[in-house]
Design a protein around this motif. Sequence first.
Motif, PDB file in Angstrom:
ATOM      1  N   ARG A  97       0.858  -1.187   0.000  1.00 53.20           N
ATOM      2  CA  ARG A  97       0.000   0.000   0.000  1.00 53.20           C
ATOM      3  C   ARG A  97       0.893   1.235   0.000  1.00 53.20           C
ATOM      4  O   ARG A  97       1.398   1.649   1.030  1.00 53.20           O
ATOM      5  CB  ARG A  97      -0.888   0.013   1.241  1.00 53.20           C
ATOM      6  CG  ARG A  97      -1.776  -1.219   1.357  1.00 53.20           C
ATOM      7  CD  ARG A  97      -2.392  -1.275   2.725  1.00 53.20           C
ATOM      8  NE  ARG A  97      -1.354  -1.239   3.760  1.00 53.20           N
ATOM      9  CZ  ARG A  97      -1.349  -0.401   4.790  1.00 53.20           C
ATOM     10  NH1 ARG A  97      -2.300   0.484   4.946  1.00 53.20           N
ATOM     11  NH2 ARG A  97      -0.378  -0.441   5.659  1.00 53.20           N
ATOM     12  N   SER A 143      -7.934 -12.254   0.039  1.00 54.90           N
ATOM     13  CA  SER A 143      -6.822 -11.294   0.018  1.00 54.90           C
ATOM     14  C   SER A 143      -6.802 -10.501  -1.273  1.00 54.90           C
ATOM     15  O   SER A 143      -5.814  -9.846  -1.566  1.00 54.90           O
ATOM     16  CB  SER A 143      -5.473 -11.984   0.143  1.00 54.90           C
ATOM     17  OG  SER A 143      -5.550 -13.170   0.779  1.00 54.90           O
ATOM     18  N   GLU A 196      -6.309  -3.141  11.078  1.00 50.84           N
ATOM     19  CA  GLU A 196      -5.749  -3.411   9.741  1.00 50.84           C
ATOM     20  C   GLU A 196      -6.750  -4.138   8.871  1.00 50.84           C
ATOM     21  O   GLU A 196      -6.924  -3.821   7.694  1.00 50.84           O
ATOM     22  CB  GLU A 196      -4.500  -4.290   9.859  1.00 50.84           C
ATOM     23  CG  GLU A 196      -3.267  -3.515  10.219  1.00 50.84           C
ATOM     24  CD  GLU A 196      -2.076  -4.442  10.421  1.00 50.84           C
ATOM     25  OE1 GLU A 196      -2.241  -5.672  10.389  1.00 50.84           O
ATOM     26  OE2 GLU A 196      -0.981  -3.894  10.625  1.00 50.84           O
ATOM     27  N   GLN A 197      -7.408  -5.128   9.465  1.00 47.41           N
ATOM     28  CA  GLN A 197      -8.369  -5.911   8.678  1.00 47.41           C
ATOM     29  C   GLN A 197      -9.556  -5.040   8.280  1.00 47.41           C
ATOM     30  O   GLN A 197     -10.031  -5.106   7.146  1.00 47.41           O
ATOM     31  CB  GLN A 197      -8.838  -7.135   9.471  1.00 47.41           C
ATOM     32  CG  GLN A 197      -7.708  -8.128   9.655  1.00 47.41           C
ATOM     33  CD  GLN A 197      -8.127  -9.401  10.373  1.00 47.41           C
ATOM     34  OE1 GLN A 197      -9.223  -9.480  10.912  1.00 47.41           O
ATOM     35  NE2 GLN A 197      -7.255 -10.379  10.384  1.00 47.41           N
ATOM     36  N   SER A 200      -8.507  -2.681   5.553  1.00 46.91           N
ATOM     37  CA  SER A 200      -8.355  -3.399   4.296  1.00 46.91           C
ATOM     38  C   SER A 200      -9.719  -3.706   3.668  1.00 46.91           C
ATOM     39  O   SER A 200      -9.908  -3.550   2.453  1.00 46.91           O
ATOM     40  CB  SER A 200      -7.534  -4.668   4.567  1.00 46.91           C
ATOM     41  OG  SER A 200      -7.766  -5.621   3.585  1.00 46.91           O
ATOM     42  N   TYR A 204     -11.368  -2.319   0.185  1.00 49.10           N
ATOM     43  CA  TYR A 204     -11.956  -3.243  -0.781  1.00 49.10           C
ATOM     44  C   TYR A 204     -13.363  -2.768  -1.161  1.00 49.10           C
ATOM     45  O   TYR A 204     -13.737  -2.763  -2.334  1.00 49.10           O
ATOM     46  CB  TYR A 204     -12.001  -4.649  -0.169  1.00 49.10           C
ATOM     47  CG  TYR A 204     -12.708  -5.676  -1.013  1.00 49.10           C
ATOM     48  CD1 TYR A 204     -12.048  -6.276  -2.082  1.00 49.10           C
ATOM     49  CD2 TYR A 204     -14.019  -6.044  -0.738  1.00 49.10           C
ATOM     50  CE1 TYR A 204     -12.696  -7.216  -2.860  1.00 49.10           C
ATOM     51  CE2 TYR A 204     -14.677  -6.990  -1.509  1.00 49.10           C
ATOM     52  CZ  TYR A 204     -14.010  -7.567  -2.570  1.00 49.10           C
ATOM     53  OH  TYR A 204     -14.650  -8.499  -3.337  1.00 49.10           O
TER      54      TYR A 204
END
Length: 272
Positions: A97, A143, A196-197, A200, A204
């Motif tokens: 990133r 992912s 973080e998840q 992310s 998305y």
Amino acid sequence: VKPVAGLNCGECHACQLSAAGTHGDFRWIQPEGKSRAIKIDQVRAAIEFTHQTAGFGQRKVIVLAPADNLNHFAFNALLKALEEPAQDTHILLLCHRLHGVPATIRSRCQKIPIKVPSVEASIAWLNEITGDSAVSARLLEVSENAPLLAQQLYEEDSADLAIERRLALRALLAGKVSVTQIWNLWGDVDSEVFLEQLASELRYAVRTSAEDQSRSERGKDLFRLLDEALRLLSAVRAGANPGKQLLCDSLLSKCHKLLAGSSAASAQVITS
Ligand SMILES: [Zn+2]
């Protein structure tokens, strides 16, 4: 010492040391122990290394991976090294990133984009780690086809739980489940991993939503939530220690509240 077609020869002393991971002019810096970020002490040690004379009398190479996950102090230390570079030293910063690296650092680096490998190649590579092509395929899917991220997910949790967490966040952001339905999945995850998840998955959602993100209300909400998650993430990386339950619960509730109303799937929403 004698490159063959641009690659190392694999036979000389330097190549043998590299293969054994003991080449004295090379350092691969990555998070240590349970930490997910490279620490300032590691960055300082790497910078000290750049000022030593190369053992082979030529060049030194340092790799920082991941480079988008450093805290503020570590970035500042790195910036100094980039502003006053040591002689004959190459510093490689690896990241998925780019926006996770401050502009002051980016502007002093040459950017080399590396293409994501094909799905087939990624699955073949992941199979060597997971030994199960169904697991590899699902990991790669959650992912977003990034094989290293898939590997990281697999190594952090049992793969099933990692996949379940990703899909749960995705369902929450789509307004399909409530916070209380998925909350127990994060029981033993620390705040940093959770944030973080979430960040992310928010990215998305931004990327995959068909609407014109900059105009739609949902798009604006997604960006706002992403900003908040990233702000909290950098605070946690800088040492803040907000109560995890409170943090996750309030952030997830906010996601649910803001997004559920504007989501196409809002008919299935169960209020929490
Ligand atoms: Zn060689």
